[in-house]
Design an enzyme around this catalytic site. Structure first.
Site, PDB file in Angstrom:
ATOM      1  N   GLY A 142      28.708 -21.378  -7.973  1.00  0.00           N
ATOM      2  CA  GLY A 142      28.089 -21.680  -9.266  1.00  0.00           C
ATOM      3  C   GLY A 142      27.978 -23.168  -9.504  1.00  0.00           C
ATOM      4  O   GLY A 142      27.370 -23.893  -8.710  1.00  0.00           O
ATOM      5  N   SER A 143      28.586 -23.665 -10.562  1.00  0.00           N
ATOM      6  CA  SER A 143      28.542 -25.096 -10.885  1.00  0.00           C
ATOM      7  C   SER A 143      29.380 -25.930  -9.936  1.00  0.00           C
ATOM      8  O   SER A 143      29.281 -27.161  -9.935  1.00  0.00           O
ATOM      9  CB  SER A 143      29.040 -25.319 -12.313  1.00  0.00           C
ATOM     10  OG  SER A 143      30.415 -24.995 -12.415  1.00  0.00           O
ATOM     11  N   ASP A 163      26.820 -19.863  -2.289  1.00  0.00           N
ATOM     12  CA  ASP A 163      26.214 -19.237  -3.466  1.00  0.00           C
ATOM     13  C   ASP A 163      24.871 -18.654  -3.058  1.00  0.00           C
ATOM     14  O   ASP A 163      24.174 -19.200  -2.193  1.00  0.00           O
ATOM     15  CB  ASP A 163      26.030 -20.223  -4.613  1.00  0.00           C
ATOM     16  CG  ASP A 163      26.006 -19.505  -5.964  1.00  0.00           C
ATOM     17  OD1 ASP A 163      27.006 -19.591  -6.696  1.00  0.00           O
ATOM     18  OD2 ASP A 163      24.996 -18.842  -6.275  1.00  0.00           O
ATOM     19  N   ASN A 207      35.760 -16.645  -8.116  1.00  0.00           N
ATOM     20  CA  ASN A 207      35.651 -16.018  -9.438  1.00  0.00           C
ATOM     21  C   ASN A 207      34.359 -15.216  -9.399  1.00  0.00           C
ATOM     22  O   ASN A 207      33.313 -15.665  -9.850  1.00  0.00           O
ATOM     23  CB  ASN A 207      35.616 -17.070 -10.541  1.00  0.00           C
ATOM     24  CG  ASN A 207      35.380 -16.448 -11.910  1.00  0.00           C
ATOM     25  OD1 ASN A 207      35.613 -15.262 -12.111  1.00  0.00           O
ATOM     26  ND2 ASN A 207      34.890 -17.247 -12.846  1.00  0.00           N
ATOM     27  N   PRO A 208      34.406 -14.019  -8.825  1.00  0.00           N
ATOM     28  CA  PRO A 208      33.178 -13.255  -8.589  1.00  0.00           C
ATOM     29  C   PRO A 208      32.692 -12.583  -9.865  1.00  0.00           C
ATOM     30  O   PRO A 208      33.426 -12.489 -10.853  1.00  0.00           O
ATOM     31  CB  PRO A 208      33.631 -12.210  -7.570  1.00  0.00           C
ATOM     32  CG  PRO A 208      35.050 -11.942  -7.952  1.00  0.00           C
ATOM     33  CD  PRO A 208      35.609 -13.270  -8.406  1.00  0.00           C
ATOM     34  N   ASN A 399      58.850  -0.349  13.639  1.00  0.00           N
ATOM     35  CA  ASN A 399      60.170   0.246  13.751  1.00  0.00           C
ATOM     36  C   ASN A 399      60.597   0.896  12.436  1.00  0.00           C
ATOM     37  O   ASN A 399      60.324   0.378  11.352  1.00  0.00           O
ATOM     38  CB  ASN A 399      61.191  -0.813  14.168  1.00  0.00           C
ATOM     39  CG  ASN A 399      60.910  -1.345  15.557  1.00  0.00           C
ATOM     40  OD1 ASN A 399      60.649  -0.581  16.478  1.00  0.00           O
ATOM     41  ND2 ASN A 399      60.930  -2.662  15.706  1.00  0.00           N
ATOM     42  N   ASP A 421      63.627   9.716  21.760  1.00  0.00           N
ATOM     43  CA  ASP A 421      64.250   9.233  22.993  1.00  0.00           C
ATOM     44  C   ASP A 421      65.752   9.513  22.924  1.00  0.00           C
ATOM     45  O   ASP A 421      66.421   9.098  21.980  1.00  0.00           O
ATOM     46  CB  ASP A 421      63.998   7.730  23.136  1.00  0.00           C
ATOM     47  CG  ASP A 421      64.312   7.240  24.542  1.00  0.00           C
ATOM     48  OD1 ASP A 421      65.334   7.683  25.114  1.00  0.00           O
ATOM     49  OD2 ASP A 421      63.547   6.409  25.068  1.00  0.00           O
TER      50      ASP A 421
END
Length: 518
Positions: A142-143, A163, A207-208, A399, A421
């Site tokens: 963005g900005s 972007d 920041n989607p 484990n 085992d």
């Protein structure tokens, strides 16, 4: 006609107040300051000073825009963020104070301040100058306020910022010039990760867009009518961007890399689940000044480091693909386990997984957790699960002792330990899955009346285990007159068939946890 500063401000205050502007006096002064280029202090003190006709005309034009609910940041072209001014226009989201928490978190990580109980801006950065170099990726710049703030606060960092908007990139580039960081940032026109090639980063930040389209009617006029919707709204109830990041981020992170994301205040649980499903750890959730969940810190579960990658035969391309793409969805984590309401069974050392996946298939309403260090068997489970659309399982390719602390006491309905085992030699017996100490731990994980099923084709080992069980005293052996009878829904595995072919008899011990309380 001339008017004084006081008259102009009072008139503007009345008009702004009538349309519901929250801070009409302050906004009127900001607009007048922008027109006159005089400090706020001057406008507060010199209230009787006369304004020129040109100043009045310019102010009225700006006021009309604000009366149409255009955000004041777009009118002035400036917005403060993290104590710096940034150029903004209608092509970029207006920086919010909540996003400053993300900056605090990243700074805290970079300077090894991992215990950020409260987020506050760092005023002294002398210690930052001695840290290692960090390469940061910002998605959706963005900005550029996030990337540039990090560059200004952290001298030993560089940023690649992406972007999808060409117009937004122009604004971001103007801000890099304004803050003199052009030599440390590369801004790429890209939709998320598309143009990044094979670069690796220490941190991925974003920041989607995270607002659901269904929330539009609840939003302020300033936001819905003026700010770019591409930076605000996302599909999938506002969660689409997080799914994209979760799916792709691992291939762009260095070992021990982290993802730092802003989230909507009510999205923490859903965002966490997305990343858990893709094989990440949720390291921390940070709150904003209103005590809302605002920033999430995430790290991938790195199979090369965190898990024992034992391989019998070399993995095929298909097996490796299953481990890379499918295993993260089914990796056990205490977060996935915490909210589980179904019956839960644990199988320890499931081998090639025939018994494990068959139990999951027959009992779709039960959760099965499988522990196995050999990745060939893990891949085999994933293959059969995909073929038969089986999803009620979690896997822990490591484990046993490393999962026990994350299994709450009284949480398991049953445990399977089939053909482990035997470690026949005396000096090796301490390696057996069932020893005195581990049996005590496992019994605490079982619910009262929960079952433990043990099977072995090594006769001495089987009867030594019976002795161990009787010494423990908290289990009742069911069908102790018929150790040849397996438990319900048992199928003969390849290992069991091999024992039959070699004339070894498999014996089954079905135990009921008989302790009345832990």
């Amino acid at each position: 006609m001339q008017y004084s500063i006081k008259q102009i401000l009072n008139n503007a205050n009345d008009k702004l107040n009538k349309i519901g502007i929250n801070l009409p006096e302050l906004e009127a002064r900001i607009l007048l300051q922008h027109v006159t280029n005089k400090p706020i202090e001057h406008l507060l003190i010199k209230l009787n000073e006369q304004l020129s006709e040109a100043e009045i005309e310019a102010f009225e034009k700006l006021l009309e825009r604000r009366l149409e609910h255009e955000p004041i940041a777009y009118i002035t072209g400036i917005k403060e963020f993290y104590s710096r001014e940034f150029i903004v226009n209608k092509h970029v989201l207006i920086p919010r104070i909540d996003t400053e928490i993300l900056i605090d978190v990243v700074i805290g990580l970079v300077v090894s301040r991992n215990d950020l109980n409260t987020c506050s801006k760092l005023k002294s950065l002398d210690s930052v100058k001695t840290i290692q170099h960090y390469n940061i990726l910002e998605l959706g710049t963005g900005s550029g306020c996030i990337a540039i703030s990090l560059l200004c606060e952290l001298p030993n960092t560089s940023v690649i910022a992406t972007d999808i908007s060409v117009d937004a990139i122009k604004v971001a580039k103007s801000n890099t010039i304004k803050h003199n960081v052009t030599d440390r940032i590369q801004i790429i026109h890209s939709n998320w990760f598309e143009k990044l090639n094979k670069q690796k980063f220490d941190l991925i930040v974003s920041n989607p867009p995270y607002i659901s389209h269904s929330e539009k009617l609840e939003m302020a006029i300033e936001t819905i009518n003026y700010e770019p919707h591409i930076a605000l709204f996302a599909e999938e109830d506002g969660l689409e961007a997080y799914s994209i990041i979760a799916k792709n981020a691992k291939q762009f992170l260095k070992p021990n890399g982290k993802i730092i994301l802003e989230i909507g205040f009510s999205q923490a649980e859903k965002v966490c689940q997305i990343f858990l499903n893709y094989g990440y750890n949720i390291d921390h959730i940070y709150q904003d000044l209103q005590s809302h969940n605002r920033v999430i810190e995430i790290s991938p579960i790195n199979l090369n480091r965190s898990y024992a990658r034992r391989i019998g035969k070399s993995l095929s391309k298909m097996q490796q693909k299953l481990l890379d793409n499918e295993l993260p969805k089914y990796l056990f984590s205490k977060e996935k386990f915490a909210s589980e309401k179904r019956k839960i069974f644990l199988e320890i050392g499931f081998g090639m997984g025939e018994h494990f996946i068959n139990q999951a298939k027959i009992n779709p309403d039960t959760l099965f957790i499988g522990v196995e260090v050999y990745l060939n068997g893990v891949a085999n489970v994933l293959k059969h699960a995909a073929q038969h659309n089986i999803m009620n399982f979690l896997l822990f390719p490591n484990n046993l002792d490393l999962i026990l602390n994350d299994l709450p006491n009284n949480s398991l309905d049953g445990i399977y330990i089939l053909f482990p085992d035997p470690w026949i030699k005396n000096k090796k017996k301490k390696k057996r899955i069932l020893n005195k100490e581990r049996l005590n731990i496992l019994q605490n994980k079982l619910k009262n009346n929960g079952n433990l099923v043990f099977a072995s084709d090594i006769e001495n080992y089987f009867y030594e285990t019976i002795t161990l069980i009787r010494q423990n005293g908290n289990f009742e052996i069911i069908h102790n007159d018929d150790y040849l009878k397996p438990h319900d829904n048992y199928i003969i595995t390849k290992y069991h068939q091999k024992a039959i072919n070699e004339n070894r008899t498999a014996k089954f011990m079905i135990l009921q946890h008989a302790l009345t309380g832990h």
